[in-house]
Design an enzyme around this catalytic site. Structure first.
Site, PDB file in Angstrom:
ATOM      1  N   LYS A 168      -5.920   3.360   2.998  1.00  0.00           N
ATOM      2  CA  LYS A 168      -4.747   3.798   2.243  1.00  0.00           C
ATOM      3  C   LYS A 168      -4.304   5.171   2.741  1.00  0.00           C
ATOM      4  O   LYS A 168      -5.132   6.050   3.001  1.00  0.00           O
ATOM      5  CB  LYS A 168      -5.060   3.863   0.751  1.00  0.00           C
ATOM      6  CG  LYS A 168      -5.400   2.523   0.125  1.00  0.00           C
ATOM      7  CD  LYS A 168      -4.191   1.633  -0.004  1.00  0.00           C
ATOM      8  CE  LYS A 168      -4.527   0.341  -0.730  1.00  0.00           C
ATOM      9  NZ  LYS A 168      -3.336  -0.487  -0.986  1.00  0.00           N
ATOM     10  N   ASP A 197      -1.805   1.588   4.767  1.00  0.00           N
ATOM     11  CA  ASP A 197      -0.956   1.139   3.653  1.00  0.00           C
ATOM     12  C   ASP A 197      -0.489   2.344   2.853  1.00  0.00           C
ATOM     13  O   ASP A 197      -1.300   3.068   2.278  1.00  0.00           O
ATOM     14  CB  ASP A 197      -1.750   0.187   2.769  1.00  0.00           C
ATOM     15  CG  ASP A 197      -0.933  -0.418   1.639  1.00  0.00           C
ATOM     16  OD1 ASP A 197       0.273  -0.127   1.545  1.00  0.00           O
ATOM     17  OD2 ASP A 197      -1.511  -1.192   0.852  1.00  0.00           O
ATOM     18  N   GLU A 223       1.798  -0.509   6.324  1.00  0.00           N
ATOM     19  CA  GLU A 223       2.206  -1.403   5.242  1.00  0.00           C
ATOM     20  C   GLU A 223       3.021  -0.665   4.183  1.00  0.00           C
ATOM     21  O   GLU A 223       2.679   0.445   3.793  1.00  0.00           O
ATOM     22  CB  GLU A 223       0.946  -2.008   4.616  1.00  0.00           C
ATOM     23  CG  GLU A 223       1.182  -2.956   3.469  1.00  0.00           C
ATOM     24  CD  GLU A 223      -0.125  -3.554   2.986  1.00  0.00           C
ATOM     25  OE1 GLU A 223      -0.191  -3.962   1.815  1.00  0.00           O
ATOM     26  OE2 GLU A 223      -1.099  -3.609   3.778  1.00  0.00           O
ATOM     27  N   GLU A 249       4.361  -7.672  -0.432  1.00  0.00           N
ATOM     28  CA  GLU A 249       3.709  -7.817  -1.726  1.00  0.00           C
ATOM     29  C   GLU A 249       4.638  -7.508  -2.888  1.00  0.00           C
ATOM     30  O   GLU A 249       4.381  -7.931  -4.015  1.00  0.00           O
ATOM     31  CB  GLU A 249       2.473  -6.919  -1.811  1.00  0.00           C
ATOM     32  CG  GLU A 249       2.763  -5.444  -1.903  1.00  0.00           C
ATOM     33  CD  GLU A 249       1.495  -4.624  -2.092  1.00  0.00           C
ATOM     34  OE1 GLU A 249       1.209  -4.233  -3.233  1.00  0.00           O
ATOM     35  OE2 GLU A 249       0.801  -4.385  -1.093  1.00  0.00           O
ATOM     36  N   ASP A 272       2.921 -12.630  -1.352  1.00  0.00           N
ATOM     37  CA  ASP A 272       1.931 -12.772  -2.414  1.00  0.00           C
ATOM     38  C   ASP A 272       2.307 -14.010  -3.230  1.00  0.00           C
ATOM     39  O   ASP A 272       3.389 -14.082  -3.807  1.00  0.00           O
ATOM     40  CB  ASP A 272       1.946 -11.509  -3.283  1.00  0.00           C
ATOM     41  CG  ASP A 272       0.930 -11.517  -4.411  1.00  0.00           C
ATOM     42  OD1 ASP A 272       0.833 -12.538  -5.117  1.00  0.00           O
ATOM     43  OD2 ASP A 272       0.256 -10.490  -4.607  1.00  0.00           O
ATOM     44  N   HIS A 299      -0.961 -10.574   0.600  1.00  0.00           N
ATOM     45  CA  HIS A 299      -1.498  -9.498  -0.230  1.00  0.00           C
ATOM     46  C   HIS A 299      -2.418 -10.055  -1.316  1.00  0.00           C
ATOM     47  O   HIS A 299      -2.036 -10.963  -2.051  1.00  0.00           O
ATOM     48  CB  HIS A 299      -0.328  -8.745  -0.873  1.00  0.00           C
ATOM     49  CG  HIS A 299      -0.715  -7.846  -2.013  1.00  0.00           C
ATOM     50  ND1 HIS A 299      -0.502  -8.178  -3.343  1.00  0.00           N
ATOM     51  CD2 HIS A 299      -1.297  -6.632  -2.026  1.00  0.00           C
ATOM     52  CE1 HIS A 299      -0.920  -7.203  -4.120  1.00  0.00           C
ATOM     53  NE2 HIS A 299      -1.416  -6.255  -3.350  1.00  0.00           N
TER      54      HIS A 299
END
Length: 362
Positions: A168, A197, A223, A249, A272, A299
């Site tokens: 992240k 992400d 992401e 997502e 997703d 996701h």
């Protein structure tokens, strides 16, 4: 016969298995909405959707007040027709998260019935491309974790023969994000894929700076760098960096994916199944992405996505975030760094209904 004679819905809260934080939020709990459909030939199918802390009761109310009553007496085999009928009934609230989540619970239950009636697992009935899918780990990459913990988790994933890990990003200073990624890359070497992400935390200008700072460490993708409805911003970012841009997502219909693909704003699709409205539209997005030669790496929801990624030829990765172990009798099988799609007829999730009942929200 195959007529629906009973349709029920419930809401259960499932605690997170570990602390999960990103640049904009924390995963508080999984509000899990489950729908069970029973047909007059004695079969039943269960589907589900989720939120990460709010909105579950609203999805439940939409189902009970507006959608489930429409299913009585309908032929459960007509999955596409039923999806379109429910979508049309809720047109005033589409496209949007709550409606898509509600549709997903019904649609996945219908697919569970379809697979059970056919005596086939979801991965085969939905396409049957292959049964084993590479896995990347997200659990060791949350934003609150220190650099030492990130490195330790990445090395453990590499030892387990996972093909990738996700880190992240979105720290207050870009240099901190770059340093965390640098440390992981130096520890694992060049072969392991390292995803990043940002969870929609960036503006266009900050995303450009972030991508430039991360590029030297060869991230496999960046992401959700910006808000999901900024298609133009993602297209401009994609032209400015060598890092592939991944999105999906936070999109709730196949049409939204088309805009990203047509403009070159996405190189990886992360559709997703719960948020896009179920298996029926998920497959449409996957096949649309295939026409643009774009991979699908969905996701979350690994327990369901393993079968869908296995079904399609452009399915590339399953994201490892275990979340259903407290309410299922079996777990997703991992073999040599790959997730194995289950062979049992149905969507492949063996619910423990007693455990779900214990977590039911009144």
């Amino acid at each position: 016969m195959t007529r629906i004679i009973n349709a029920t819905a419930l809401l259960a809260d499932i605690d997170v298995e570990t602390d999960r934080t990103d640049a904009v939020q924390s995963f508080v709990k999984q509000e899990t909405v489950l729908v069970t459909l029973t047909t007059d030939d004695g079969l039943s199918g269960t589907g589900y959707a989720y939120t990460i802390g709010t909105g579950g009761s609203s999805v439940l109310a939409l189902l009970r007040d507006h959608l489930l009553p429409l299913l009585a007496g309908r032929d459960a085999r007509n999955v596409e027709g039923l999806w379109q009928s429910l979508f049309a009934h809720t047109r005033a609230t589409t496209t949007g998260a709550l409606t898509s989540l509600a549709l997903a619970t019904v649609d996945t239950a219908l697919w569970d019935l379809r697979c059970k009636r056919a005596g086939e697992p979801l991965w085969r009935l939905a396409g049957g491309h292959r049964q084993e899918i590479p896995v990347y780990d997200t659990e060791g990459g949350w934003l609150h974790l220190g650099t030492e913990e990130l490195v330790k988790s990445a090395l453990a994933a590499q030892e387990a023969r996972f093909a990738g890990v996700k880190i992240k990003v979105g720290k207050p200073h870009v240099a901190e994000d770059a340093e965390r990624l640098r440390a992981v890359r130096e520890a694992v070497g060049p072969a392991l894929h390292v995803m990043t992400d940002a969870n929609q935390s960036q503006s266009l200008s900050s995303a450009v700076r972030l991508a430039a700072a991360l590029e030297p460490y060869d991230p496999y993708w960046l992401e959700e760098p910006m808000p999901a409805d900024d298609v133009g911003g993602h297209a401009r970012l994609a032209r400015s960096t060598r890092i592939p841009i991944a999105v999906g997502e936070s999109m709730y219909s196949p049409m939204q994916f088309r805009g990203y693909l047509e403009t070159g704003a996405a190189s990886v699709v992360q559709v997703d199944v719960a948020r896009v409205g179920g298996i029926t539209p998920w497959l449409k997005v996957a096949h649309l992405a295939e026409t643009f030669n774009v991979e699908v790496c969905p996701h979350f929801l690994m327990e369901l996505h393993v079968s869908l990624v296995a079904a399609v030829s452009n399915g590339a990765y399953v994201e490892y975030i275990p979340q259903l172990r407290a309410v299922t009798r079996t777990e997703m099988v991992l073999r040599d760094g790959h997730a194995v799609a289950p062979d049992e007829p149905g969507i492949g999730i063996d619910w423990d209904m007693d455990a779900i009942e214990d977590r039911r929200v009144s």
